[in-house]
Design an enzyme around this catalytic site. Structure first.
Site, PDB file in Angstrom:
ATOM      1  N   ASP A  67     -46.285  18.500  59.432  1.00  0.00           N
ATOM      2  CA  ASP A  67     -47.441  19.214  59.977  1.00  0.00           C
ATOM      3  C   ASP A  67     -48.695  18.354  59.920  1.00  0.00           C
ATOM      4  O   ASP A  67     -48.716  17.303  59.277  1.00  0.00           O
ATOM      5  CB  ASP A  67     -47.656  20.549  59.239  1.00  0.00           C
ATOM      6  CG  ASP A  67     -47.501  20.427  57.719  1.00  0.00           C
ATOM      7  OD1 ASP A  67     -47.576  19.298  57.199  1.00  0.00           O
ATOM      8  OD2 ASP A  67     -47.310  21.459  57.063  1.00  0.00           O
ATOM      9  N   ASN A 136     -47.147  31.431  49.207  1.00  0.00           N
ATOM     10  CA  ASN A 136     -46.822  32.600  50.028  1.00  0.00           C
ATOM     11  C   ASN A 136     -45.474  32.439  50.750  1.00  0.00           C
ATOM     12  O   ASN A 136     -45.116  33.243  51.591  1.00  0.00           O
ATOM     13  CB  ASN A 136     -47.947  32.858  51.051  1.00  0.00           C
ATOM     14  CG  ASN A 136     -48.135  31.686  52.011  1.00  0.00           C
ATOM     15  OD1 ASN A 136     -47.364  30.729  52.007  1.00  0.00           O
ATOM     16  ND2 ASN A 136     -49.163  31.751  52.838  1.00  0.00           N
ATOM     17  N   HIS A 138     -44.600  29.771  52.655  1.00  0.00           N
ATOM     18  CA  HIS A 138     -44.585  28.969  53.896  1.00  0.00           C
ATOM     19  C   HIS A 138     -43.842  27.654  53.699  1.00  0.00           C
ATOM     20  O   HIS A 138     -43.787  27.102  52.596  1.00  0.00           O
ATOM     21  CB  HIS A 138     -45.993  28.768  54.468  1.00  0.00           C
ATOM     22  CG  HIS A 138     -46.871  27.788  53.778  1.00  0.00           C
ATOM     23  ND1 HIS A 138     -48.210  27.996  53.577  1.00  0.00           N
ATOM     24  CD2 HIS A 138     -46.623  26.562  53.249  1.00  0.00           C
ATOM     25  CE1 HIS A 138     -48.743  26.959  52.974  1.00  0.00           C
ATOM     26  NE2 HIS A 138     -47.793  26.074  52.748  1.00  0.00           N
ATOM     27  N   GLU A 143     -46.352  30.159  58.465  1.00  0.00           N
ATOM     28  CA  GLU A 143     -46.929  31.155  57.561  1.00  0.00           C
ATOM     29  C   GLU A 143     -46.183  32.482  57.681  1.00  0.00           C
ATOM     30  O   GLU A 143     -45.615  32.779  58.744  1.00  0.00           O
ATOM     31  CB  GLU A 143     -48.405  31.377  57.936  1.00  0.00           C
ATOM     32  CG  GLU A 143     -49.280  30.129  57.850  1.00  0.00           C
ATOM     33  CD  GLU A 143     -49.704  29.804  56.426  1.00  0.00           C
ATOM     34  OE1 GLU A 143     -49.074  30.280  55.463  1.00  0.00           O
ATOM     35  OE2 GLU A 143     -50.687  29.049  56.285  1.00  0.00           O
TER      36      GLU A 143
HETATM   37  C1  GLP Z   1     -49.175  22.582  52.343  1.00  0.00           C
HETATM   38  C2  GLP Z   1     -48.291  21.941  53.416  1.00  0.00           C
HETATM   39  C3  GLP Z   1     -46.847  22.155  53.107  1.00  0.00           C
HETATM   40  C4  GLP Z   1     -46.665  22.079  51.608  1.00  0.00           C
HETATM   41  C5  GLP Z   1     -47.284  23.289  50.980  1.00  0.00           C
HETATM   42  C6  GLP Z   1     -47.262  23.315  49.459  1.00  0.00           C
HETATM   43  O1  GLP Z   1     -50.300  23.182  52.848  1.00  0.00           O
HETATM   44  N1  GLP Z   1     -48.552  22.300  54.766  1.00  0.00           N
HETATM   45  O2  GLP Z   1     -46.083  21.198  53.811  1.00  0.00           O
HETATM   46  O3  GLP Z   1     -45.311  22.023  51.295  1.00  0.00           O
HETATM   47  O4  GLP Z   1     -48.562  23.521  51.505  1.00  0.00           O
HETATM   48  O5  GLP Z   1     -48.273  22.524  48.916  1.00  0.00           O
HETATM   49  P1  GLP Z   1     -48.306  22.085  47.391  1.00  0.00           P
HETATM   50  O6  GLP Z   1     -47.151  21.161  47.206  1.00  0.00           O
HETATM   51  O7  GLP Z   1     -49.628  21.402  47.231  1.00  0.00           O
HETATM   52  O8  GLP Z   1     -48.188  23.313  46.580  1.00  0.00           O
END
Ligand code: GLP
Length: 258
Positions: A67, A136, A138, A143
């Site tokens: 992303d 959440n 995702h 989302e």
């Molecule tokens: C982000 C990314 C995801 C990631 C997730 C978890 O915003 N878009 O690809 O896996 O949120 O993030 P974190 O590893 O900082 O908890």
């Protein structure tokens, strides 16, 4: 789903890095799907240190990132392109032409998403997709919603996700973009192999829902239950709710304790 629990996030990262190093040796043309966020940082550090020891050659490998934010310059420290450059790409010998991102500054964002999907197809599909998970549920930026889009698309970010990313934008929520481009759930599920990493106590509840709950678009990661080669790598903290509920080891998935 196969679930592996590690004593620490460093051990988890070292194990996954070891697997990627082996895979790369077996298949120099490996196509990797990569994630950003805090969770994969120890993995990228481990991969960089293995590369410094001369153990890896990325010159024929290809990467696709999950992303990217809309409207953020590639050089901006908050862009996922910057993140990848900082934590992995500038340290290894990947060919820049084979590191692929959705371009959040493209004039026609729908066309950009189509172009990205075509690049994945042209590369022969993703061999190994690395995923993190949002609190959440995702994956990428898919989302929780009543409906999910299958292929790469434009996404309106939830407040929760914007807050989670504020750290990459001087800690200021107003600076975090409101939209992103993301691989869709079908893009992700078409990867031959998927590894989801989750670490820390804040992920314990969503991990339990993802692994043992019903498949629901309200928990996008639960769709991974549909894939036949998914492994969930957890540290003890992220596995806490699975353990508390006694769900580890007897319901879905095989448990591998390290
Ligand atoms: C982000 C990314 C995801 C990631 C997730 C978890 O915003 N878009 O690809 O896996 O949120 O993030 P974190 O590893 O900082 O908890």
């Amino acid at each position: 789903m196969k679930i592996s629990i590690f004593k620490s996030q460093q051990q988890l990262a070292a194990a996954l890095a070891g697997r990627i190093v082996r895979k790369l040796r077996e298949e120099p043309r490996l196509v990797l799907g990569l994630a950003t966020g805090r969770t994969p940082l120890p993995l990228y550090h481990a991969l960089v240190s293995r590369h410094r020891k001369g153990e890896t050659d990325y010159s024929h490998a290809t990467t696709f990132n999950l992303d990217e934010f809309v409207g953020v310059e590639p050089a901006h420290p908050g862009s996922y392109r910057s993140y990848m450059r900082e934590h992995l790409f500038r340290h290894v010998n990947l060919n820049a032409k084979r590191t692929h991102f959705l371009d959040g500054r493209a004039e026609d964002l729908d066309a950009e998403c189509d172009r990205f999907e075509e690049s994945i197809l042209r590369a022969g599909g993703i061999d190994l997709q690395i995923l993190g998970i949002g609190c959440n549920g995702h994956i990428g930026f898919n989302e929780p919603a009543a409906e999910l889009l299958p292929w790469s698309h434009r996404v309106k970010l939830t407040l929760a996700s914007r807050k989670a990313n504020a750290g990459f934008f001087d800690g200021e929520l107003r600076k975090v973009p409101k939209e992103a481009l993301s691989m869709g759930v079908a893009t992700i599920l078409h990867a031959r192999q998927i590894v989801l990493m989750a670490t820390g106590p804040q992920k314990a509840e969503i991990v339990a829902k993802t692994v043992t709950g019903p498949i629901a678009t309200r928990v996008p990661a639960s769709l991974l239950q549909l894939h036949n080669d998914v492994e969930i790598l957890l540290d003890e903290a992220a596995a806490a709710d699975l353990r508390r509920a006694g769900l580890v080891g007897r319901r879905r998935g095989r448990l591998h304790e390290r």
